[in-house]
Design a protein around this motif. Sequence first.
Motif, PDB file in Angstrom:
ATOM      1  N   PRO A 306       0.803  -1.233   0.000  1.00 12.80           N
ATOM      2  CA  PRO A 306       0.000   0.000   0.000  1.00 12.80           C
ATOM      3  C   PRO A 306       0.828   1.272   0.000  1.00 12.80           C
ATOM      4  O   PRO A 306       0.319   2.355  -0.273  1.00 12.80           O
ATOM      5  CB  PRO A 306      -0.820  -0.122   1.294  1.00 12.80           C
ATOM      6  CG  PRO A 306      -0.023  -1.016   2.174  1.00 12.80           C
ATOM      7  CD  PRO A 306       0.658  -1.988   1.255  1.00 12.80           C
ATOM      8  N   SER A 307       2.109   1.167   0.316  1.00  8.69           N
ATOM      9  CA  SER A 307       3.002   2.320   0.329  1.00  8.69           C
ATOM     10  C   SER A 307       4.422   1.805   0.100  1.00  8.69           C
ATOM     11  O   SER A 307       4.666   0.598   0.120  1.00  8.69           O
ATOM     12  CB  SER A 307       2.891   3.055   1.674  1.00  8.69           C
ATOM     13  OG  SER A 307       3.764   4.166   1.716  1.00  8.69           O
ATOM     14  N   ALA A 308       5.351   2.707  -0.131  1.00  9.27           N
ATOM     15  CA  ALA A 308       6.730   2.303  -0.408  1.00  9.27           C
ATOM     16  C   ALA A 308       7.424   1.833   0.859  1.00  9.27           C
ATOM     17  O   ALA A 308       7.189   2.345   1.958  1.00  9.27           O
ATOM     18  CB  ALA A 308       7.503   3.468  -1.015  1.00  9.27           C
ATOM     19  N   VAL A 309       8.296   0.836   0.701  1.00 11.81           N
ATOM     20  CA  VAL A 309       9.120   0.381   1.816  1.00 11.81           C
ATOM     21  C   VAL A 309      10.033   1.521   2.239  1.00 11.81           C
ATOM     22  O   VAL A 309      10.683   2.148   1.402  1.00 11.81           O
ATOM     23  CB  VAL A 309       9.966  -0.842   1.425  1.00 11.81           C
ATOM     24  CG1 VAL A 309      10.755  -1.353   2.629  1.00 11.81           C
ATOM     25  CG2 VAL A 309       9.100  -1.947   0.852  1.00 11.81           C
ATOM     26  N   VAL A 330       7.950  -8.611   7.854  1.00 13.69           N
ATOM     27  CA  VAL A 330       7.576  -7.411   8.586  1.00 13.69           C
ATOM     28  C   VAL A 330       8.159  -6.233   7.808  1.00 13.69           C
ATOM     29  O   VAL A 330       9.375  -6.065   7.738  1.00 13.69           O
ATOM     30  CB  VAL A 330       8.114  -7.444  10.025  1.00 13.69           C
ATOM     31  CG1 VAL A 330       7.649  -6.219  10.796  1.00 13.69           C
ATOM     32  CG2 VAL A 330       7.694  -8.726  10.729  1.00 13.69           C
ATOM     33  N   VAL A 331       7.267  -5.425   7.200  1.00 16.95           N
ATOM     34  CA  VAL A 331       7.700  -4.405   6.247  1.00 16.95           C
ATOM     35  C   VAL A 331       7.245  -3.025   6.734  1.00 16.95           C
ATOM     36  O   VAL A 331       6.058  -2.697   6.670  1.00 16.95           O
ATOM     37  CB  VAL A 331       7.106  -4.682   4.847  1.00 16.95           C
ATOM     38  CG1 VAL A 331       7.690  -3.710   3.827  1.00 16.95           C
ATOM     39  CG2 VAL A 331       7.361  -6.120   4.430  1.00 16.95           C
ATOM     40  N   PRO A 332       8.154  -2.169   7.217  1.00 17.47           N
ATOM     41  CA  PRO A 332       7.791  -0.796   7.605  1.00 17.47           C
ATOM     42  C   PRO A 332       7.699   0.101   6.374  1.00 17.47           C
ATOM     43  O   PRO A 332       8.578   0.090   5.516  1.00 17.47           O
ATOM     44  CB  PRO A 332       8.935  -0.377   8.520  1.00 17.47           C
ATOM     45  CG  PRO A 332      10.093  -1.239   8.122  1.00 17.47           C
ATOM     46  CD  PRO A 332       9.551  -2.491   7.533  1.00 17.47           C
ATOM     47  N   HIS A 339       3.572  -3.198   7.724  1.00  9.98           N
ATOM     48  CA  HIS A 339       2.758  -4.096   6.911  1.00  9.98           C
ATOM     49  C   HIS A 339       3.282  -5.524   7.060  1.00  9.98           C
ATOM     50  O   HIS A 339       4.475  -5.775   6.918  1.00  9.98           O
ATOM     51  CB  HIS A 339       2.817  -3.659   5.444  1.00  9.98           C
ATOM     52  CG  HIS A 339       1.797  -4.307   4.571  1.00  9.98           C
ATOM     53  ND1 HIS A 339       0.439  -4.089   4.702  1.00  9.98           N
ATOM     54  CD2 HIS A 339       1.931  -5.177   3.539  1.00  9.98           C
ATOM     55  CE1 HIS A 339      -0.213  -4.782   3.788  1.00  9.98           C
ATOM     56  NE2 HIS A 339       0.674  -5.454   3.072  1.00  9.98           N
ATOM     57  N   LEU A 340       2.371  -6.461   7.366  1.00  9.52           N
ATOM     58  CA  LEU A 340       2.732  -7.876   7.443  1.00  9.52           C
ATOM     59  C   LEU A 340       2.413  -8.539   6.111  1.00  9.52           C
ATOM     60  O   LEU A 340       1.310  -8.405   5.593  1.00  9.52           O
ATOM     61  CB  LEU A 340       1.970  -8.571   8.566  1.00  9.52           C
ATOM     62  CG  LEU A 340       2.240  -8.088   9.982  1.00  9.52           C
ATOM     63  CD1 LEU A 340       1.486  -8.956  10.974  1.00  9.52           C
ATOM     64  CD2 LEU A 340       3.722  -8.088  10.299  1.00  9.52           C
TER      65      LEU A 340
END
Length: 364
Positions: A306-309, A330-332, A339-340
């Motif tokens: 939904p958004s850039a890493v 686990v992606v911030p 975001h999982l």
Amino acid sequence: MERIAWVIPGLIGGNFVGAVIYQDGRTEKIEGNAHGFCALDPNHKMGSFNWLTPEERGVVSELFDFQPWKKVDDTSGTAKSGPVNDIAGLAYYMNRTKRYNHYPMGRAYHLTRLVAHINKSEDVRWIDLPSERVFMDRHLHTFYFNLPGTGTRLAGHAIIEGHVHHGPAASVYGYFQGRLQKLARISWHGSSTGWVNLIGTGDFDGDGCVEIALIRNPQENGSLELWEMRYEASPSGTPFSLVLKARSEGFSNHVFGTLAARLSVVADVNFDGILDLIVPDRSRTTLRVMSFVGDQFTEIHRVELPSAVAYDMTYDSPFSYKPKRGYTLVVPLEDNTVHLVQLPNWERRRFKRPPECAGAYRPN
């Protein structure tokens, strides 16, 4: 309510960022103090020395010296008698410089000394770079490999080295033949304003040989490259060589100008016994799972975000639970959320890895 916490190995303004994942799926972003020792990676228990220099942590480097009186300067290149297969365990950078005016990691300085603690001899070795070179990153990718036909096990430290005229390059340093030295290097980037960012090291094609995966120019249409470490001396005089095996365009694993340089993951995603790469595309809004098959990169899965890493990723290993499932990433993200990403659960396959890389060591 029970909660499971992962700590993301990323630094923001001197703090590291983490995430708390509750059993009901809710997520919460947390921050913590990055000084001293702290487990930045839950799977490998990496200490903060892999991310900050002793100076940046405010820790006196002598605290790391197991035998302070056994310090050896290997800069001159003269070999000291001793076991060839001593393993360089703890390693870090020191000595700031501004001799190279290009700062992809955001800090307005680079470093010029590599310090390595040799476990068996308890020596503290260091090597200083000449005036035209610097260490550009803060991260040491340490890996281990066997020297074919000798039974000798060595440790290599993959790092990003910079040349004031020729730009950056991935290099491997290690303790070999009695001294700390450069073992291998890829070709220089060619531009002093270019950037090369490491992904990781491992056997990505199942042949028993170590490869180094990296992104060239991650701030542009980054090129994913795989370099294999060969057991023969290079024309430039290093005792080993790095040979390009494959390249693919359209990737990024670094927010340029920040310490967020590990926007990628190395893991056996499809459970075939061979390591894969999870790397964002050039916009960092899509995760691409790349496998190296048949001498080329193949995308085996992708995930839209939904958004850039924005910061460094980590993962929850599926092998710590009885129910079989795929990896959980686990992606911030840039929108300040965590975001999982649940990856598919491929069928487990058995793969018999060669005992060591083919070929014999051929020095100059």
